[in-house]
Write a protein that holds these residues in place. Structure first.
Motif, PDB file in Angstrom:
ATOM      1  N   THR A 433       0.835  -1.053   0.312  1.00  0.00           N
ATOM      2  CA  THR A 433      -0.044   0.036  -0.133  1.00  0.00           C
ATOM      3  C   THR A 433       0.743   1.195  -0.066  1.00  0.00           C
ATOM      4  OG1 THR A 433      -0.092   0.098   2.352  1.00  0.00           O
ATOM      5  CG2 THR A 433      -1.760  -1.222   1.433  1.00  0.00           C
ATOM      6  N   VAL A 434       0.306   2.472  -0.150  1.00  0.00           N
ATOM      7  CA  VAL A 434       0.878   3.424  -0.248  1.00  0.00           C
ATOM      8  C   VAL A 434       1.604   3.894   1.288  1.00  0.00           C
ATOM      9  CG1 VAL A 434       0.715   6.384  -0.276  1.00  0.00           C
ATOM     10  CG2 VAL A 434      -0.524   4.701  -1.950  1.00  0.00           C
ATOM     11  N   GLU A 442      13.195   3.049   3.520  1.00  0.00           N
ATOM     12  CA  GLU A 442      13.652   4.008   2.613  1.00  0.00           C
ATOM     13  C   GLU A 442      12.602   5.182   2.585  1.00  0.00           C
ATOM     14  OE1 GLU A 442      15.625   1.930  -0.992  1.00  0.00           O
ATOM     15  OE2 GLU A 442      14.073   0.438  -0.107  1.00  0.00           O
ATOM     16  N   GLY A 443      11.643   4.890   2.829  1.00  0.00           N
ATOM     17  CA  GLY A 443      10.516   6.036   2.743  1.00  0.00           C
ATOM     18  C   GLY A 443      10.058   5.918   1.456  1.00  0.00           C
ATOM     19  N   TYR A 444       9.437   7.044   0.940  1.00  0.00           N
ATOM     20  CA  TYR A 444       8.911   6.958  -0.547  1.00  0.00           C
ATOM     21  C   TYR A 444       9.841   6.583  -1.598  1.00  0.00           C
ATOM     22  CZ  TYR A 444       4.704   9.710   1.131  1.00  0.00           C
ATOM     23  OH  TYR A 444       3.635   9.958   1.707  1.00  0.00           O
ATOM     24  N   PRO A 445      11.155   6.676  -1.649  1.00  0.00           N
ATOM     25  CA  PRO A 445      11.843   6.181  -2.651  1.00  0.00           C
ATOM     26  C   PRO A 445      11.817   4.608  -2.869  1.00  0.00           C
ATOM     27  CG  PRO A 445      13.019   8.044  -1.493  1.00  0.00           C
ATOM     28  CD  PRO A 445      11.858   7.778  -0.716  1.00  0.00           C
ATOM     29  N   TRP A 580       3.475   4.703  -8.576  1.00  0.00           N
ATOM     30  CA  TRP A 580       4.816   5.424  -8.571  1.00  0.00           C
ATOM     31  C   TRP A 580       4.688   6.788  -9.003  1.00  0.00           C
ATOM     32  CZ3 TRP A 580       7.957   7.609 -12.277  1.00  0.00           C
ATOM     33  CH2 TRP A 580       7.625   7.283 -13.450  1.00  0.00           C
ATOM     34  N   ASN A 581       3.914   6.960 -10.053  1.00  0.00           N
ATOM     35  CA  ASN A 581       4.008   8.291 -10.971  1.00  0.00           C
ATOM     36  C   ASN A 581       2.797   9.203 -10.623  1.00  0.00           C
ATOM     37  OD1 ASN A 581       2.268   6.438 -12.430  1.00  0.00           O
ATOM     38  ND2 ASN A 581       2.635   7.038 -14.375  1.00  0.00           N
ATOM     39  N   ILE A 582       2.370   9.263  -9.393  1.00  0.00           N
ATOM     40  CA  ILE A 582       1.448  10.182  -8.784  1.00  0.00           C
ATOM     41  C   ILE A 582       2.046  10.746  -7.547  1.00  0.00           C
ATOM     42  CG2 ILE A 582      -0.579   9.372  -9.939  1.00  0.00           C
ATOM     43  CD1 ILE A 582      -1.350   8.240  -7.352  1.00  0.00           C
ATOM     44  N   PRO A 583       1.898  12.031  -7.228  1.00  0.00           N
ATOM     45  CA  PRO A 583       2.692  12.582  -6.187  1.00  0.00           C
ATOM     46  C   PRO A 583       1.894  12.030  -4.712  1.00  0.00           C
ATOM     47  CG  PRO A 583       1.147  14.176  -7.196  1.00  0.00           C
ATOM     48  CD  PRO A 583       1.216  13.001  -8.040  1.00  0.00           C
ATOM     49  N   TYR A 584       2.420  12.335  -3.534  1.00  0.00           N
ATOM     50  CA  TYR A 584       2.067  11.977  -2.415  1.00  0.00           C
ATOM     51  C   TYR A 584       2.559  12.887  -1.449  1.00  0.00           C
ATOM     52  CZ  TYR A 584       1.062   7.368  -4.287  1.00  0.00           C
ATOM     53  OH  TYR A 584       0.481   6.174  -5.240  1.00  0.00           O
ATOM     54  N   THR A 585       1.647  13.983  -1.117  1.00  0.00           N
ATOM     55  CA  THR A 585       2.119  15.064  -0.528  1.00  0.00           C
ATOM     56  C   THR A 585       1.317  15.388   0.756  1.00  0.00           C
ATOM     57  OG1 THR A 585       0.750  16.495  -1.730  1.00  0.00           O
ATOM     58  CG2 THR A 585       2.968  16.353  -2.501  1.00  0.00           C
ATOM     59  N   LYS A 586       0.112  14.481   1.099  1.00  0.00           N
ATOM     60  CA  LYS A 586      -0.362  14.684   2.256  1.00  0.00           C
ATOM     61  C   LYS A 586       0.358  14.328   3.415  1.00  0.00           C
ATOM     62  CE  LYS A 586      -5.271  13.567   3.703  1.00  0.00           C
ATOM     63  NZ  LYS A 586      -6.497  12.884   3.187  1.00  0.00           N
ATOM     64  N   ALA A 587       1.174  13.213   3.484  1.00  0.00           N
ATOM     65  CA  ALA A 587       1.515  12.827   4.720  1.00  0.00           C
ATOM     66  C   ALA A 587       3.376  12.631   4.515  1.00  0.00           C
ATOM     67  CB  ALA A 587       1.095  11.723   5.360  1.00  0.00           C
ATOM     68  N   PRO A 588       4.163  12.900   5.275  1.00  0.00           N
ATOM     69  CA  PRO A 588       5.667  12.678   4.899  1.00  0.00           C
ATOM     70  C   PRO A 588       5.839  11.321   5.360  1.00  0.00           C
ATOM     71  CG  PRO A 588       5.313  14.499   6.737  1.00  0.00           C
ATOM     72  CD  PRO A 588       4.116  13.836   6.583  1.00  0.00           C
ATOM     73  N   ASP A 589       7.193  10.898   4.635  1.00  0.00           N
ATOM     74  CA  ASP A 589       7.345   9.764   4.874  1.00  0.00           C
ATOM     75  C   ASP A 589       8.617   9.461   6.133  1.00  0.00           C
ATOM     76  OD1 ASP A 589      10.170  10.423   4.124  1.00  0.00           O
ATOM     77  OD2 ASP A 589       9.970   9.318   2.241  1.00  0.00           O
TER      78      ASP A 589
END
Length: 598
Positions: A433-434, A442-445, A580-589
């Motif tokens: 999941t996201v 590694e977080g989002y990467p 992978w190719n949409i942004p996730y800016t709602k919550a930090p990793d």
């Protein structure tokens, strides 16, 4: 264009639409430029997917909220802080070249393993040290026992930096695999998808770095030129291009052939030949016994196993139609592979009819399960589990491929099975999941190695109802994102396994094959390779393995070490598959960063 369902809303411009079905995006040439003002370091030069390219970009140029405040409803993911004593992996002197070029990390619990001069306590020094002649004597038996001790399946995970020592018990790094402890190397061949030549050469111990190394790849045009440019600096390295004549195919096989003075070893695994894949990801591998050389004058059929592994591996190598690989076929023929207890399962590009249809892909799996697997009581209630790191186009609905030809193959058990006509056999698909990615080491990467695209996802929202979360508390790797790919058939109580497969093949028609011409032809786009574990080859007449409840306990040899938790946990309404190719800016990793891929 916008699409919405209970599994999320995504927006993409019409110019981004794509009908491709490759398991990973087409590989462009990538030479990631350093951001202005950053400390100069060696930048990986391997050609790879767009998703990997985005991950490299975000690692070199992380994105944080400008005001330093997080949205009130979305706290940062918890950092995985681990004491130095628990990390259990230190750099040996052979890592000197890598230390000076170590990547910059956020100051969290994993950073210390990359700092020069840090070393875990002596008793925690395990396989990362095993290839040094100056190793402490108590470190050497660990690696040797791992391959020659109490692991009848010879199935291993890769080491992960930043987790507790006990969770790396029984795990291997590529340097361990290439260690002189396991043989005096004469030459080797590496089959792979994504390759950093300079990094790969440094994984060999210094005494083997001038031994002939053949790299089999699928690069074309600019990517091929880049790879040749990389290899040019190493006189002992030669390249072999795998032919990919069908659009959107990849050379996705991951295998090592290691020719020693003492014999031959085969390693079939799931890791790309790049640093990131051996750092904080969950990967799997099967490592063969040391195959001895046959006596001179042995007949050509000598040294075959009950599983026909030798002849099947030779057939796979011959499918490349390469004079260079023919030399490795001759080496294989000179060795005794009779101790092999797994079946080889490969895919090679082409269109196959008649008996050739059952030679590769999911029909090869169907044939093996039909001929060698054992029927079990109430088998129609035994679910199929697929776990993977990328997803291709499945079609407009589940009947087009997933729940028809593909399930028909994976659900086969023995000669009398009715799996091909039974629509009720459950399918559980495990994909992160996201939040799995956001909360990873590694977080989002980490999502760069999970290249499920919005263009594919929005066309098959029906598929997401089959999805289950990545959870691996049993192996201590819930926060190490999976690049491993596994498939199996389990009992309704998830305590027994009818068969288990570790492979390079993701969930895609390109990898497994799809019917054409009313089922008379099987079309495969890519090269893939895996090994199949069947209970009968390990002395079990019950038709199943028991699931090993504790990965690190001394349970009976009949217990199989599944590397993730069973039963799998179904997505909840709030869960979204990683795209992978949409942004996730709602919550930090876990590093306090956002994900904006472009």
């Amino acid at each position: 264009m916008s699409q919405e369902s209970e599994h999320g809303k995504w927006t993409v411009s019409s110019s981004d639409d794509s009908g491709d079905e490759q398991p990973e995006p087409e590989k462009p040439s990538t030479s990631l430029l350093q951001e202005a003002g950053q400390e100069k370091a060696r930048v990986p030069q391997y050609p790879c997917s767009e998703a990997r390219k985005a991950a490299l970009k975000r690692k070199s140029s992380p994105l944080k909220l400008s005001n330093g405040d997080f949205p009130r409803d979305d706290a940062p993911a918890q950092k995985h802080k681990t004491s130095p004593q628990a990390l259990g992996w230190c750099l040996s002197s052979s890592d000197e070249e890598d230390v000076s070029q170590s990547r910059t990390r956020e100051e969290d619990g994993t950073a210390s393993v990359r700092q020069e001069g840090y070393c875990a306590p002596k008793e925690d020094r395990r396989l990362a040290l095993s290839h040094k002649s100056a190793d402490p004597p108590d470190a050497l038996p660990d690696a040797w026992d791992l391959l020659n001790g109490g692991n009848p399946f010879r199935f291993f995970l890769t080491k992960v930096k930043g987790i507790k020592t006990k969770y790396n018990s029984g795990a291997l790094h590529i340097k361990d695999i290439l260690s002189p402890l396991f043989g005096t190397l004469v030459s080797s061949v590496q089959f792979n998808y994504c390759i950093d030549v300079e990094w790969l050469v440094k994984q060999y111990p210094k005494e083997f770095r001038d031994k002939p190394l053949l790299i089999v790849h699928g690069e074309k045009r600019e990517s091929k030129a880049e790879l040749h440019e990389q290899a040019h600096s190493f006189k002992h390295v030669s390249l072999c291009q795998a032919k990919l004549d069908i659009a959107f195919g990849t050379h996705h096989t991951k295998m090592m052939l290691l020719h020693y003075e003492e014999g031959l070893r085969v390693v079939i695994h799931t890791s790309n030949l790049i640093d990131d894949d051996w750092y904080q990801k969950t990967q799997g591998m099967w490592i063969s016994p040391l195959y001895p050389r046959l006596p001179p004058g042995s007949v050509e059929s000598a040294g075959e196993s009950h599983t026909n592994f030798k002849s099947d591996l030779i057939s796979y190598l011959m499918a490349y139609n390469s004079p260079t690989l023919k030399e490795w076929v001759d080496i294989l023929k000179q060795h005794d592979l009779s101790e092999t207890r797994v079946y080889l399962l490969g895919s090679t590009p082409g269109r196959y009819q008649g008996n050739a249809k059952e030679k590769w892909g999911h029909l090869r799996l169907r044939k093996l399960l039909k001929e060698h697997a054992t029927q079990v009581p109430d088998e129609n209630s035994w679910p199929v589990i697929g776990q993977f790191s990328s997803i291709g186009s499945m079609g407009a609905d589940q009947s087009k491929w997933l729940c028809s030809e593909f399930r028909g193959s994976l659900a086969t058990l023995g000669n009398g099975t009715k799996a091909l006509t039974n629509p009720d056999i459950p399918i559980h698909l495990i994909y992160p999941t996201v939040d799995n990615v956001r909360q990873s080491l590694e977080g989002y990467p980490a999502g760069g190695s999970l290249p499920y695209s919005i263009q594919t996802a929005q066309k098959q929202l029906w598929l997401h109802s089959f999805f289950h979360k990545w959870s691996a508390e049993i192996s201590g790797r819930s926060h190490a994102m999976p690049h491993i790919k596994t498939y199996m058939r389990v009992s309704p109580d998830f305590q027994k396994i009818a068969w288990f497969l570790v492979t390079s093949a993701n969930l895609s028609k390109a990898a497994w094959g799809t019917f054409e011409k009313n089922g008379t032809q099987l079309m495969i786009r890519s090269y893939e390779l895996g090994v199949l574990f069947l209970p009968s080859e390990f002395g079990l007449d019950t038709g199943y393995f028991h699931v090993k409840e504790n990965m690190f306990s001394d349970e009976p040899a009949s217990s199989f070490p599944v590397p993730y938790d069973l039963p799998p946990e179904k997505y909840e309404s709030k869960d979204r598959p990683w795209i992978w190719n949409i942004p996730y800016t709602k919550a930090p990793d876990t590093h306090g960063n956002m994900w904006v891929p472009k």
